[in-house]
Design a protein around this motif. Structure first.
Motif, PDB file in Angstrom:
ATOM      1  N   ARG A 196       5.248  -1.182  -6.961  1.00  0.00           N
ATOM      2  CA  ARG A 196       4.331  -2.003  -7.739  1.00  0.00           C
ATOM      3  C   ARG A 196       3.092  -2.259  -6.903  1.00  0.00           C
ATOM      4  O   ARG A 196       3.054  -1.974  -5.709  1.00  0.00           O
ATOM      5  CB  ARG A 196       4.989  -3.327  -8.124  1.00  0.00           C
ATOM      6  CG  ARG A 196       6.235  -3.162  -8.981  1.00  0.00           C
ATOM      7  CD  ARG A 196       6.712  -4.490  -9.499  1.00  0.00           C
ATOM      8  NE  ARG A 196       5.721  -5.102 -10.384  1.00  0.00           N
ATOM      9  CZ  ARG A 196       5.929  -6.256 -11.035  1.00  0.00           C
ATOM     10  NH1 ARG A 196       7.071  -6.902 -10.891  1.00  0.00           N
ATOM     11  NH2 ARG A 196       5.019  -6.760 -11.822  1.00  0.00           N
ATOM     12  N   SER A 197       2.073  -2.785  -7.529  1.00  0.00           N
ATOM     13  CA  SER A 197       0.843  -3.079  -6.792  1.00  0.00           C
ATOM     14  C   SER A 197       1.125  -4.145  -5.743  1.00  0.00           C
ATOM     15  O   SER A 197       2.035  -4.949  -5.881  1.00  0.00           O
ATOM     16  CB  SER A 197      -0.244  -3.562  -7.752  1.00  0.00           C
ATOM     17  OG  SER A 197       0.180  -4.743  -8.412  1.00  0.00           O
ATOM     18  N   SER A 198       0.327  -4.139  -4.705  1.00  0.00           N
ATOM     19  CA  SER A 198       0.510  -5.103  -3.623  1.00  0.00           C
ATOM     20  C   SER A 198      -0.844  -5.402  -3.010  1.00  0.00           C
ATOM     21  O   SER A 198      -1.816  -4.685  -3.240  1.00  0.00           O
ATOM     22  CB  SER A 198       1.465  -4.543  -2.556  1.00  0.00           C
ATOM     23  OG  SER A 198       0.955  -3.348  -2.012  1.00  0.00           O
ATOM     24  N   PRO A 199      -0.957  -6.478  -2.225  1.00  0.00           N
ATOM     25  CA  PRO A 199      -2.234  -6.797  -1.592  1.00  0.00           C
ATOM     26  C   PRO A 199      -2.720  -5.665  -0.696  1.00  0.00           C
ATOM     27  O   PRO A 199      -1.964  -4.775  -0.310  1.00  0.00           O
ATOM     28  CB  PRO A 199      -1.904  -8.054  -0.767  1.00  0.00           C
ATOM     29  CG  PRO A 199      -0.694  -8.632  -1.411  1.00  0.00           C
ATOM     30  CD  PRO A 199       0.080  -7.462  -1.929  1.00  0.00           C
ATOM     31  N   ARG A 200      -3.973  -5.723  -0.340  1.00  0.00           N
ATOM     32  CA  ARG A 200      -4.583  -4.666   0.467  1.00  0.00           C
ATOM     33  C   ARG A 200      -3.886  -4.514   1.807  1.00  0.00           C
ATOM     34  O   ARG A 200      -3.703  -3.414   2.299  1.00  0.00           O
ATOM     35  CB  ARG A 200      -6.072  -4.973   0.669  1.00  0.00           C
ATOM     36  CG  ARG A 200      -6.821  -3.900   1.431  1.00  0.00           C
ATOM     37  CD  ARG A 200      -8.286  -4.240   1.531  1.00  0.00           C
ATOM     38  NE  ARG A 200      -9.021  -3.222   2.281  1.00  0.00           N
ATOM     39  CZ  ARG A 200     -10.307  -3.295   2.556  1.00  0.00           C
ATOM     40  NH1 ARG A 200     -11.014  -4.329   2.138  1.00  0.00           N
ATOM     41  NH2 ARG A 200     -10.900  -2.331   3.251  1.00  0.00           N
ATOM     42  N   GLU A 201      -3.532  -5.615   2.440  1.00  0.00           N
ATOM     43  CA  GLU A 201      -2.829  -5.583   3.724  1.00  0.00           C
ATOM     44  C   GLU A 201      -1.509  -6.345   3.560  1.00  0.00           C
ATOM     45  O   GLU A 201      -1.381  -7.491   3.985  1.00  0.00           O
ATOM     46  CB  GLU A 201      -3.674  -6.216   4.833  1.00  0.00           C
ATOM     47  CG  GLU A 201      -4.878  -5.397   5.252  1.00  0.00           C
ATOM     48  CD  GLU A 201      -4.496  -4.160   6.048  1.00  0.00           C
ATOM     49  OE1 GLU A 201      -3.318  -4.011   6.406  1.00  0.00           O
ATOM     50  OE2 GLU A 201      -5.384  -3.335   6.314  1.00  0.00           O
ATOM     51  N   PRO A 202      -0.506  -5.743   2.930  1.00  0.00           N
ATOM     52  CA  PRO A 202       0.719  -6.493   2.624  1.00  0.00           C
ATOM     53  C   PRO A 202       1.492  -6.943   3.846  1.00  0.00           C
ATOM     54  O   PRO A 202       2.344  -7.826   3.731  1.00  0.00           O
ATOM     55  CB  PRO A 202       1.530  -5.494   1.782  1.00  0.00           C
ATOM     56  CG  PRO A 202       1.024  -4.152   2.190  1.00  0.00           C
ATOM     57  CD  PRO A 202      -0.435  -4.345   2.477  1.00  0.00           C
ATOM     58  N   PHE A 203       1.237  -6.354   5.013  1.00  0.00           N
ATOM     59  CA  PHE A 203       1.984  -6.739   6.210  1.00  0.00           C
ATOM     60  C   PHE A 203       1.254  -7.807   7.021  1.00  0.00           C
ATOM     61  O   PHE A 203       1.725  -8.207   8.078  1.00  0.00           O
ATOM     62  CB  PHE A 203       2.280  -5.501   7.062  1.00  0.00           C
ATOM     63  CG  PHE A 203       3.237  -4.557   6.389  1.00  0.00           C
ATOM     64  CD1 PHE A 203       4.605  -4.717   6.523  1.00  0.00           C
ATOM     65  CD2 PHE A 203       2.769  -3.544   5.571  1.00  0.00           C
ATOM     66  CE1 PHE A 203       5.488  -3.878   5.872  1.00  0.00           C
ATOM     67  CE2 PHE A 203       3.648  -2.692   4.922  1.00  0.00           C
ATOM     68  CZ  PHE A 203       5.012  -2.862   5.065  1.00  0.00           C
TER      69      PHE A 203
END
Length: 528
Positions: A360-367
């Protein structure tokens, strides 16, 4: 930065020839991957690379690459020779990825699966190497190697280097009272002194726990910054998309039961891709859920060196939280699993194919730590139920009637989850659930008992709502200079405490602190 070249980050992959001649790894399959990889990757098979890593220097120099990945037949007991060769070739050894293809591919699987696993491992390593941003000289700590070759003695390459974190002062909030990295360090290697973080390099093991404990992404460990882990995760997911990827997280510096499965029991199921990290305790709940959001199932293998009898481990607690969140929101809880350390039990557990939903979509920097809330929101949606758990990475602050908006909680908050805002005559205390790490700093400083409460809860609804006011009040203005005096609630509390001194109360209520001692500060109506 130490030894980092400038320009485009071209990646060269070097494989020991024994992977093919001794362990029958289908190198031609890996060549086809390298020839079609985007961005491009060059591949070279080097004779006797495991036995003579110093020979890598010449090959690196000829390649002209700014980043390198080295595929070996086994994990090297010492990296002194390899690091020396990389330095002499002008590269930063902290950015050279070393992959144990012998253990995790050639010896673990039959040739077709071994080749596919090798490609996924190399693709991930190449992506992380390409994203490597360089390191500082003080992050390279010399240590005596566990083993010493005769060649090392003759060439005086007797030291290998361990990589330790550095703190970016422009992002660090120690000057404002944040001590979360100091609290998290299990080796007492970090200490907040005079508003800055001091690192004891001799105590530091490079475990990386402080990296994910810092809510400001201010602690940097070579190879494990948020964008580097993101590049690695994306490459692992993309390279193994056709085979339902599953990542097996394990410690890079400890003897693992996974090695026992390979060297004594003949291997483990091919869908699992080993991901070695400095320490499994650095892997936060946010990281685990970020992997799941990429369509990657995760198995976590605890480090036996960190086990404390009778104590719920940090690793177990984080896995249990992720499973609770997934289960309560209709996802497959088996997308995140804690794996047993017993080799026989581990072999049985790895036979179960993990379940995970498509990406699914996730933030630009998910980590990034600041993206944890948004990763959860993207994964489960804003209508999902709250999950209260002792290992929730996020918290929820609630404020009852009686708040005087003194701002003590906002001052103590190391993440700016709580903040006081002023607009004309109105004051508000706001709460941002994306930033709350449930550290508890705010609760003991509140002067009003029972008014402020903290729940160690991940609330998708609160994350969807974003920053909201949790207390509001007006601020009467000074009769002389017209600047705000104090929140009305605070003035009422002062008036109650000084009921036997009405004259003092009236002065405090009419004038700000700067004007109270000036001539003309006379009694008048109490505005509060």
């Amino acid at each position: 930065m130490s030894g980092a070249r400038t320009g485009a980050a071209t990646v060269a992959v070097f494989l020991c020839d024994h992977l093919q001649t001794r362990w029958a790894l289908p190198v031609e399959e890996i060549r086809r991957w390298a020839a079609t990889a985007a961005p491009p990757v060059t591949l070279q098979v080097v004779r006797g690379l495991c036995e003579a890593p110093r020979g890598l220097q010449e090959h690196l120099a000829r390649s002209g690459a700014s980043r390198a990945v080295v595929g070996l037949c086994r994990r090297p007991a010492s990296r002194a020779d390899l690091q020396a060769a990389v330095r002499r070739a002008g590269l930063d050894p902290a950015g050279v990825e070393v992959v144990d293809l012998g253990t995790y591919a050639a010896r673990a699987h039959r040739p077709p699966d071994a080749a596919r696993t090798a490609v996924v491992l190399l693709a991930g390593a190449a992506a992380r190497a390409r994203a490597f941003a360089g390191s500082l000289a003080q992050q390279h700590v010399p240590v005596p190697p566990r083993t010493l070759s005769r060649r090392s003695l003759l060439t005086l390459s007797v030291l290998e280097y361990r990589y330790v974190p550095a703190v970016r002062e422009d992002l660090c909030r120690a000057e404002e009272g944040c001590t979360l990295c100091e609290w998290a360090c299990p080796h007492r290697a970090l200490q907040v002194q005079d508003g800055s973080v001091a690192l004891d390099a001799l105590r530091c093991t490079g475990c990386g726990i402080c990296v994910t404990a810092c809510p400001h992404d201010a602690v940097h460990l070579p190879g494990w910054m948020a964008h580097e882990v993101h590049a690695l995760a994306d490459a692992l997911a993309d390279a193994s998309a056709s085979s339902r990827p599953a990542v097996l997280v394990l410690c890079a510096h400890a003897d693992s039961p996974l090695h026992d499965l390979v060297h004594r029991r003949g291997g483990y199921p091919a869908p699992w891709i080993p991901l070695e990290v400095p320490c499994v305790e650095m892997v936060s709940g946010g990281w685990l859920l970020a992997l799941v959001s990429r369509g990657v199932a995760v198995g976590v293998l605890p480090c036996p060196d960190r086990a404390v009898p009778g104590e719920r481990s940090l690793v177990r607690g984080r896995v249990e939280f992720c499973r609770a969140l997934l289960e309560q929101t209709g996802h497959h809880p088996e997308a995140v699993r804690l794996l047993p350390q017993d080799p026989a039990a581990l072999a049985e557990a790895l036979e179960v194919r993990p379940e995970v939903r498509p990406p699914r979509s996730s933030p630009r920097e998910p980590f990034s730590h600041l993206a944890t809330g948004q990763t959860i929101l993207h994964l489960v949606g804003g209508a999902a139920p709250d999950v209260t758990h002792p290992f929730s990475p996020l918290g929820v602050v609630e404020v009852e009637d009686g708040c005087t908006l003194c701002g003590a909680c906002a001052t103590a908050c190391p993440t700016d989850a709580l903040a006081v805002h002023a607009a004309e005559d109105q004051l508000s205390l706001t709460f941002d659930p994306d930033r709350c790490v449930a550290c508890g700093h705010c609760v003991p400083v509140c002067p009003e008992p029972g008014v402020l409460r903290l729940r160690q809860t991940t609330s998708p609804a609160a994350l969807a709502a974003g920053k909201v006011p949790v207390a509001t009040d007006r601020a009467p203005r000074c009769a002389r200079c017209h600047r705000p005096i104090a929140p009305a609630g605070m003035l009422r509390r002062i008036a109650a405490a000084l009921a036997s001194h009405p004259e003092t109360v009236q002065v405090i209520s009419r004038y700000c602190a700067d004007c109270r001692g000036l001539p003309g500060a006379v009694d008048g109506p109490v505005e509060a």
